[in-house]
Design an enzyme around this catalytic site. Structure first.
Site, PDB file in Angstrom:
ATOM      1  N   PRO A   1       0.791  -1.226   0.000  1.00 56.39           N
ATOM      2  CA  PRO A   1       0.000   0.000   0.000  1.00 56.39           C
ATOM      3  C   PRO A   1       0.825   1.279   0.000  1.00 56.39           C
ATOM      4  O   PRO A   1       1.876   1.359   0.630  1.00 56.39           O
ATOM      5  CB  PRO A   1      -0.807  -0.109   1.299  1.00 56.39           C
ATOM      6  CG  PRO A   1      -0.085  -1.098   2.130  1.00 56.39           C
ATOM      7  CD  PRO A   1       0.547  -2.052   1.180  1.00 56.39           C
ATOM      8  N   ASN A   2       0.312   2.233  -0.745  1.00 58.27           N
ATOM      9  CA  ASN A   2       0.832   3.605  -0.828  1.00 58.27           C
ATOM     10  C   ASN A   2       2.127   3.727  -1.622  1.00 58.27           C
ATOM     11  O   ASN A   2       2.609   4.840  -1.838  1.00 58.27           O
ATOM     12  CB  ASN A   2       1.006   4.221   0.578  1.00 58.27           C
ATOM     13  CG  ASN A   2      -0.312   4.296   1.314  1.00 58.27           C
ATOM     14  OD1 ASN A   2      -1.285   4.810   0.777  1.00 58.27           O
ATOM     15  ND2 ASN A   2      -0.375   3.749   2.519  1.00 58.27           N
TER      16      ASN A   2
ATOM     17  N   ARG B   1       5.144  11.149  -2.248  1.00 51.58           N
ATOM     18  CA  ARG B   1       4.835  10.854  -0.847  1.00 51.58           C
ATOM     19  C   ARG B   1       6.079  11.047   0.017  1.00 51.58           C
ATOM     20  O   ARG B   1       7.095  10.386  -0.206  1.00 51.58           O
ATOM     21  CB  ARG B   1       4.387   9.387  -0.754  1.00 51.58           C
ATOM     22  CG  ARG B   1       4.244   8.842   0.639  1.00 51.58           C
ATOM     23  CD  ARG B   1       4.164   7.320   0.601  1.00 51.58           C
ATOM     24  NE  ARG B   1       3.943   6.770   1.908  1.00 51.58           N
ATOM     25  CZ  ARG B   1       4.190   5.500   2.224  1.00 51.58           C
ATOM     26  NH1 ARG B   1       4.635   4.655   1.299  1.00 51.58           N
ATOM     27  NH2 ARG B   1       3.970   5.079   3.438  1.00 51.58           N
TER      28      ARG B   1
ATOM     29  N   TYR C   1      11.260   9.012   1.355  1.00 51.06           N
ATOM     30  CA  TYR C   1      11.253   7.987   0.303  1.00 51.06           C
ATOM     31  C   TYR C   1      11.905   8.432  -1.008  1.00 51.06           C
ATOM     32  O   TYR C   1      12.040   7.635  -1.926  1.00 51.06           O
ATOM     33  CB  TYR C   1       9.809   7.541   0.033  1.00 51.06           C
ATOM     34  CG  TYR C   1       9.143   6.923   1.247  1.00 51.06           C
ATOM     35  CD1 TYR C   1       9.615   5.722   1.764  1.00 51.06           C
ATOM     36  CD2 TYR C   1       8.065   7.538   1.875  1.00 51.06           C
ATOM     37  CE1 TYR C   1       9.027   5.152   2.883  1.00 51.06           C
ATOM     38  CE2 TYR C   1       7.458   6.974   2.991  1.00 51.06           C
ATOM     39  CZ  TYR C   1       7.942   5.793   3.490  1.00 51.06           C
ATOM     40  OH  TYR C   1       7.361   5.217   4.593  1.00 51.06           O
TER      41      TYR C   1
ATOM     42  N   ASN D   1       8.210  -5.358  -1.140  1.00 51.50           N
ATOM     43  CA  ASN D   1       8.080  -4.261  -0.185  1.00 51.50           C
ATOM     44  C   ASN D   1       6.620  -4.227   0.256  1.00 51.50           C
ATOM     45  O   ASN D   1       5.766  -3.713  -0.469  1.00 51.50           O
ATOM     46  CB  ASN D   1       8.474  -2.934  -0.829  1.00 51.50           C
ATOM     47  CG  ASN D   1       8.422  -1.794   0.175  1.00 51.50           C
ATOM     48  OD1 ASN D   1       7.869  -1.932   1.273  1.00 51.50           O
ATOM     49  ND2 ASN D   1       9.001  -0.661  -0.186  1.00 51.50           N
TER      50      ASN D   1
ATOM     51  N   ALA E   1       3.137  -0.697   4.755  1.00 52.43           N
ATOM     52  CA  ALA E   1       2.681  -0.755   6.152  1.00 52.43           C
ATOM     53  C   ALA E   1       2.161  -2.132   6.557  1.00 52.43           C
ATOM     54  O   ALA E   1       2.134  -2.457   7.756  1.00 52.43           O
ATOM     55  CB  ALA E   1       1.604   0.306   6.374  1.00 52.43           C
TER      56      ALA E   1
ATOM     57  N   HIS F   1       4.047  -4.395   9.077  1.00 56.34           N
ATOM     58  CA  HIS F   1       3.975  -4.258  10.527  1.00 56.34           C
ATOM     59  C   HIS F   1       2.661  -4.778  11.111  1.00 56.34           C
ATOM     60  O   HIS F   1       2.452  -4.708  12.313  1.00 56.34           O
ATOM     61  CB  HIS F   1       4.158  -2.779  10.910  1.00 56.34           C
ATOM     62  CG  HIS F   1       5.222  -2.090  10.118  1.00 56.34           C
ATOM     63  ND1 HIS F   1       6.537  -2.502  10.147  1.00 56.34           N
ATOM     64  CD2 HIS F   1       5.173  -1.055   9.225  1.00 56.34           C
ATOM     65  CE1 HIS F   1       7.257  -1.724   9.330  1.00 56.34           C
ATOM     66  NE2 HIS F   1       6.441  -0.844   8.757  1.00 56.34           N
TER      67      HIS F   1
ATOM     68  N   GLU G   1      12.662  -9.220   1.481  1.00 57.89           N
ATOM     69  CA  GLU G   1      11.883  -8.086   1.974  1.00 57.89           C
ATOM     70  C   GLU G   1      12.702  -6.811   1.783  1.00 57.89           C
ATOM     71  O   GLU G   1      13.874  -6.760   2.174  1.00 57.89           O
ATOM     72  CB  GLU G   1      11.584  -8.319   3.469  1.00 57.89           C
ATOM     73  CG  GLU G   1      10.831  -7.193   4.143  1.00 57.89           C
ATOM     74  CD  GLU G   1      10.657  -7.443   5.649  1.00 57.89           C
ATOM     75  OE1 GLU G   1      10.955  -8.574   6.115  1.00 57.89           O
ATOM     76  OE2 GLU G   1      10.245  -6.502   6.352  1.00 57.89           O
TER      77      GLU G   1
ATOM     78  N   HIS H   1      12.773  -2.521   2.185  1.00 57.52           N
ATOM     79  CA  HIS H   1      12.226  -1.239   2.631  1.00 57.52           C
ATOM     80  C   HIS H   1      13.130  -0.120   2.159  1.00 57.52           C
ATOM     81  O   HIS H   1      14.350  -0.178   2.349  1.00 57.52           O
ATOM     82  CB  HIS H   1      12.084  -1.196   4.156  1.00 57.52           C
ATOM     83  CG  HIS H   1      11.140  -2.231   4.655  1.00 57.52           C
ATOM     84  ND1 HIS H   1       9.782  -2.147   4.468  1.00 57.52           N
ATOM     85  CD2 HIS H   1      11.372  -3.415   5.255  1.00 57.52           C
ATOM     86  CE1 HIS H   1       9.215  -3.236   4.961  1.00 57.52           C
ATOM     87  NE2 HIS H   1      10.153  -4.020   5.436  1.00 57.52           N
TER      88      HIS H   1
ATOM     89  N   SER I   1      13.156   3.025   3.211  1.00 56.93           N
ATOM     90  CA  SER I   1      13.684   3.739   4.379  1.00 56.93           C
ATOM     91  C   SER I   1      14.259   2.744   5.382  1.00 56.93           C
ATOM     92  O   SER I   1      13.935   1.546   5.337  1.00 56.93           O
ATOM     93  CB  SER I   1      12.559   4.549   5.041  1.00 56.93           C
ATOM     94  OG  SER I   1      11.550   3.682   5.531  1.00 56.93           O
TER      95      SER I   1
ATOM     96  N   ARG J   1      13.105   4.742  12.533  1.00 58.80           N
ATOM     97  CA  ARG J   1      11.846   5.471  12.524  1.00 58.80           C
ATOM     98  C   ARG J   1      10.985   5.092  13.734  1.00 58.80           C
ATOM     99  O   ARG J   1      11.502   4.593  14.726  1.00 58.80           O
ATOM    100  CB  ARG J   1      11.137   5.219  11.179  1.00 58.80           C
ATOM    101  CG  ARG J   1      12.002   5.689   9.996  1.00 58.80           C
ATOM    102  CD  ARG J   1      11.309   5.463   8.673  1.00 58.80           C
ATOM    103  NE  ARG J   1      10.071   6.230   8.579  1.00 58.80           N
ATOM    104  CZ  ARG J   1       9.127   6.016   7.652  1.00 58.80           C
ATOM    105  NH1 ARG J   1       9.311   5.050   6.738  1.00 58.80           N
ATOM    106  NH2 ARG J   1       8.037   6.740   7.620  1.00 58.80           N
TER     107      ARG J   1
ATOM    108  N   ARG K   1       7.268   0.719  13.456  1.00 60.00           N
ATOM    109  CA  ARG K   1       7.856   0.200  12.211  1.00 60.00           C
ATOM    110  C   ARG K   1       8.996  -0.788  12.466  1.00 60.00           C
ATOM    111  O   ARG K   1       9.579  -1.332  11.538  1.00 60.00           O
ATOM    112  CB  ARG K   1       8.384   1.349  11.347  1.00 60.00           C
ATOM    113  CG  ARG K   1       7.304   2.276  10.851  1.00 60.00           C
ATOM    114  CD  ARG K   1       7.849   3.316   9.883  1.00 60.00           C
ATOM    115  NE  ARG K   1       6.984   4.473   9.870  1.00 60.00           N
ATOM    116  CZ  ARG K   1       5.885   4.590   9.108  1.00 60.00           C
ATOM    117  NH1 ARG K   1       5.539   3.618   8.304  1.00 60.00           N
ATOM    118  NH2 ARG K   1       5.131   5.676   9.168  1.00 60.00           N
TER     119      ARG K   1
END
Ligand code: DQA
Length: 151
Positions: A10-11, A18, A23, A79, A82, A85, A103, A105, A107, A112, A116
């Site tokens: 998502p996103n 964003r 990012y 990736n 969210a 998590h 996996e 990410h 960032s 963070r 996360r």
């Protein structure tokens, strides 16, 4: 031709606009181009997808697992956004079909917010790439290829 999957949760369709300070300004279309070039050089066919829906990602993972079992694919760079998590269902899907997953990410999630720091995907991942920006996708593809061919 053998396939490799790159899945985005998502996103990640918003990449480029964003929170660019976190990012970056590279778009998801740019990421796809980077991945495509990497796969072409390696003689792999890229299947690239993004979804904001957990069920869609689960369906893709199950399909990818079946393709790996059939010897037509090597695994997935993933990736999960969210859902990383929150999603026991993604964990179970990867485990259930024994899909080799790296996996990724963009960032460094460990620098963070504490929410996360926990990943439901990491315990069933073959490897993890965190914090190298969008280059992490290329690293993930290389790592997956190496892991699958070198054991
Ligand atoms: C992310 C990190 C997640 O915590 C976040 O929810 C994302 C992107 C990353 O690539 O850094 O959507 O997976």
């Amino acid at each position: 031709m053998t396939s490799v999957y790159v899945f985005n949760g998502p996103n990640l369709n918003l990449l480029g606009t964003r929170e660019p300070e976190i990012y970056g300004t590279t778009t998801l279309a740019d990421v796809e181009t980077m991945c495509r070039e990497e796969c072409e050089a390696a003689g792999l066919e890229l299947v690239f997808g993004q979804s904001n829906h957990e069920g869609q990602l689960i369906d893709w993972i199950q399909e990818a697992g079946a393709e790996v079992k059939a010897g037509r694919a090597i695994g997935a760079v993933f990736n999960p956004g969210a859902f990383t998590h929150t999603s026991v269902a993604l964990h179970d899907a990867i485990e259930g079909v024994e899909l080799p997953v790296v996996e990724v990410h963009i960032s460094n999630v460990h620098r963070r917010e504490p929410f996360r720091h926990r990943s439901y995907v990491s315990p069933v991942a073959r490897g993890i790439v965190v914090g190298f920006g969008v280059y992490g996708y290329v690293m993930g593809l290389r790592g997956l290829r190496h892991a699958v061919t070198a054991g």
